[in-house]
Design a protein around this motif. Structure first.
Motif, PDB file in Angstrom:
ATOM      1  N   ARG A   1       0.837  -1.203   0.000  1.00 51.78           N
ATOM      2  CA  ARG A   1       0.000   0.000   0.000  1.00 51.78           C
ATOM      3  C   ARG A   1       0.870   1.250   0.000  1.00 51.78           C
ATOM      4  NH1 ARG A   1      -3.134  -1.705   3.657  1.00 51.78           N
ATOM      5  NH2 ARG A   1      -1.965  -0.930   5.416  1.00 51.78           N
ATOM      6  N   THR A   2       1.914   1.262   0.820  1.00 54.56           N
ATOM      7  CA  THR A   2       2.792   2.423   0.917  1.00 54.56           C
ATOM      8  C   THR A   2       3.486   2.695  -0.417  1.00 54.56           C
ATOM      9  OG1 THR A   2       3.136   2.029   3.272  1.00 54.56           O
ATOM     10  CG2 THR A   2       4.744   3.425   2.168  1.00 54.56           C
ATOM     11  N   VAL A   3       3.972   1.653  -1.061  1.00 53.59           N
ATOM     12  CA  VAL A   3       4.638   1.828  -2.354  1.00 53.59           C
ATOM     13  C   VAL A   3       3.667   2.420  -3.375  1.00 53.59           C
ATOM     14  CG1 VAL A   3       5.666   0.596  -4.315  1.00 53.59           C
ATOM     15  CG2 VAL A   3       6.431   0.103  -1.999  1.00 53.59           C
ATOM     16  N   LEU A   4       2.450   1.897  -3.437  1.00 59.40           N
ATOM     17  CA  LEU A   4       1.480   2.419  -4.399  1.00 59.40           C
ATOM     18  C   LEU A   4       1.093   3.861  -4.100  1.00 59.40           C
ATOM     19  CD1 LEU A   4      -0.905  -0.623  -5.032  1.00 59.40           C
ATOM     20  CD2 LEU A   4       0.994   0.214  -6.442  1.00 59.40           C
TER      21      LEU A   4
ATOM     22  N   TYR B   1       1.882   6.521  -6.961  1.00 59.48           N
ATOM     23  CA  TYR B   1       0.782   7.000  -7.781  1.00 59.48           C
ATOM     24  C   TYR B   1      -0.032   8.128  -7.155  1.00 59.48           C
ATOM     25  CZ  TYR B   1       2.153   2.977 -10.421  1.00 59.48           C
ATOM     26  OH  TYR B   1       2.897   2.074 -11.135  1.00 59.48           O
ATOM     27  N   PHE B   2      -0.157   8.166  -5.852  1.00 59.24           N
ATOM     28  CA  PHE B   2      -0.885   9.271  -5.222  1.00 59.24           C
ATOM     29  C   PHE B   2       0.035  10.467  -5.027  1.00 59.24           C
ATOM     30  CE2 PHE B   2      -2.481  11.617  -1.511  1.00 59.24           C
ATOM     31  CZ  PHE B   2      -3.733  11.959  -1.976  1.00 59.24           C
ATOM     32  N   GLU B   3       1.229  10.199  -4.500  1.00 62.33           N
ATOM     33  CA  GLU B   3       2.206  11.270  -4.286  1.00 62.33           C
ATOM     34  C   GLU B   3       3.036  11.535  -5.541  1.00 62.33           C
ATOM     35  OE1 GLU B   3       2.840  13.317  -1.503  1.00 62.33           O
ATOM     36  OE2 GLU B   3       0.841  12.567  -1.051  1.00 62.33           O
ATOM     37  N   ASP B   4       2.946  10.647  -6.542  1.00 61.74           N
ATOM     38  CA  ASP B   4       3.609  10.802  -7.822  1.00 61.74           C
ATOM     39  C   ASP B   4       5.132  10.932  -7.689  1.00 61.74           C
ATOM     40  OD1 ASP B   4       3.424  10.749 -10.563  1.00 61.74           O
ATOM     41  OD2 ASP B   4       3.320  12.934 -10.755  1.00 61.74           O
ATOM     42  N   LEU B   5       5.694  10.143  -6.781  1.00 61.32           N
ATOM     43  CA  LEU B   5       7.144  10.156  -6.604  1.00 61.32           C
ATOM     44  C   LEU B   5       7.789   9.189  -7.588  1.00 61.32           C
ATOM     45  CD1 LEU B   5       7.534  10.042  -2.705  1.00 61.32           C
ATOM     46  CD2 LEU B   5       7.682  12.038  -4.205  1.00 61.32           C
ATOM     47  N   PRO B   6       8.944   9.555  -8.134  1.00 63.15           N
ATOM     48  CA  PRO B   6       9.650   8.603  -9.003  1.00 63.15           C
ATOM     49  C   PRO B   6      10.182   7.427  -8.182  1.00 63.15           C
ATOM     50  CG  PRO B   6      10.882  10.679  -8.791  1.00 63.15           C
ATOM     51  CD  PRO B   6       9.602  10.846  -8.045  1.00 63.15           C
TER      52      PRO B   6
ATOM     53  N   ASP C   1      -9.836  -1.531 -15.742  1.00 62.30           N
ATOM     54  CA  ASP C   1      -9.661  -0.451 -16.711  1.00 62.30           C
ATOM     55  C   ASP C   1      -8.779   0.662 -16.156  1.00 62.30           C
ATOM     56  OD1 ASP C   1     -11.258  -1.818 -18.492  1.00 62.30           O
ATOM     57  OD2 ASP C   1     -13.076  -0.676 -17.975  1.00 62.30           O
ATOM     58  N   GLU C   2      -9.004   1.022 -14.901  1.00 63.15           N
ATOM     59  CA  GLU C   2      -8.226   2.096 -14.293  1.00 63.15           C
ATOM     60  C   GLU C   2      -6.777   1.681 -14.054  1.00 63.15           C
ATOM     61  OE1 GLU C   2     -11.356   1.434 -13.581  1.00 63.15           O
ATOM     62  OE2 GLU C   2     -12.221   3.347 -14.187  1.00 63.15           O
ATOM     63  N   LEU C   3      -6.562   0.414 -13.686  1.00 65.77           N
ATOM     64  CA  LEU C   3      -5.217  -0.076 -13.474  1.00 65.77           C
ATOM     65  C   LEU C   3      -4.439  -0.191 -14.775  1.00 65.77           C
ATOM     66  CD1 LEU C   3      -5.849  -2.759 -10.718  1.00 65.77           C
ATOM     67  CD2 LEU C   3      -4.768  -0.523 -10.438  1.00 65.77           C
ATOM     68  N   GLU C   4      -5.111  -0.477 -15.873  1.00 63.65           N
ATOM     69  CA  GLU C   4      -4.433  -0.540 -17.165  1.00 63.65           C
ATOM     70  C   GLU C   4      -3.887   0.834 -17.551  1.00 63.65           C
ATOM     71  OE1 GLU C   4      -3.542  -3.179 -18.914  1.00 63.65           O
ATOM     72  OE2 GLU C   4      -4.412  -4.306 -17.265  1.00 63.65           O
ATOM     73  N   ALA C   5      -4.577   1.896 -17.179  1.00 60.62           N
ATOM     74  CA  ALA C   5      -4.106   3.256 -17.461  1.00 60.62           C
ATOM     75  C   ALA C   5      -2.843   3.573 -16.696  1.00 60.62           C
ATOM     76  CB  ALA C   5      -5.194   4.266 -17.128  1.00 60.62           C
ATOM     77  N   VAL C   6      -2.644   2.949 -15.538  1.00 61.43           N
ATOM     78  CA  VAL C   6      -1.472   3.205 -14.707  1.00 61.43           C
ATOM     79  C   VAL C   6      -0.253   2.483 -15.252  1.00 61.43           C
ATOM     80  CG1 VAL C   6      -0.488   2.758 -12.415  1.00 61.43           C
ATOM     81  CG2 VAL C   6      -2.818   3.608 -12.630  1.00 61.43           C
TER      82      VAL C   6
END
Length: 169
Positions: free
Chosen positions: A116-119, A123-128, A163-168
């Motif tokens: 959860r932390t990695v995701l 993706y939420f914090e948009d960190l590289p 569908d939403e995960l495919e966009a990621v």
């Protein structure tokens, strides 16, 4: 802390607490009480360094990331919240996003704290990946593999998010 600094801190807390709570909520997999604990811990540590911190929100977020990591490394167990899934949407309308959020929240709560932390960081914090690796104290390869496994687990526990995960990815 003088009166002006205290007022600045109070304004920061008032303005940024909702955003910090959203982050805490995501990091804890939807556990409201644990999210509140994360935010309180971050603010309590921030107030002691208030005069010397140039970017208070970034500092508070870093505290939250590290505290969450400490909790899952220490094996802190939290009660998993069991929720029913939202009904399948009839059409893609304005309610669809709300339903997706509910499904995502439930799915995130079924991941491990590390996943959860990695995701959240990616993706939420948009960190590289490199910054996520620094925050977590691991290698970039570990971040990549954990991200891959976490997304696979999300697809498994919440196929309606496909569908939403495919966009990621």
């Amino acid at each position: 802390m003088d009166a002006a600094e205290e007022q600045r801190f109070r304004e920061f807390v008032t303005d940024r607490s909702p955003a910090l709570m959203r982050l805490g909520f995501l990091l804890t997999g939807g556990d409201q009480h644990a999210a509140e604990d994360l935010v309180q811990t971050a603010l309590a540590k921030l107030v002691t360094k208030w005069r010397t911190v140039d970017a208070p929100e970034a500092y508070a977020k870093q505290i939250m990331y590290r505290q969450q990591i400490s909790w899952w490394r220490a094996g802190r167990r939290r009660v998993e919240l069991v929720r029913t899934q939202a009904p399948e949407p009839e059409e893609r309308d304005r309610h669809h996003q709300s339903e997706l959020r509910l499904v995502l929240r439930a799915a995130l709560s079924r991941l491990t704290a590390r996943q959860r932390t990695v995701l959240v960081l990616r993706y939420f914090e948009d960190l590289p990946e490199r910054e996520v690796a620094q925050v977590l104290g691991c290698s970039v390869g570990t971040v990549r593999s954990t991200t891959h496994r976490s997304l696979a687990r999300l697809r498994e526990v919440a196929p309606e998010l496909a569908d939403e995960l495919e966009a990621v990815t």
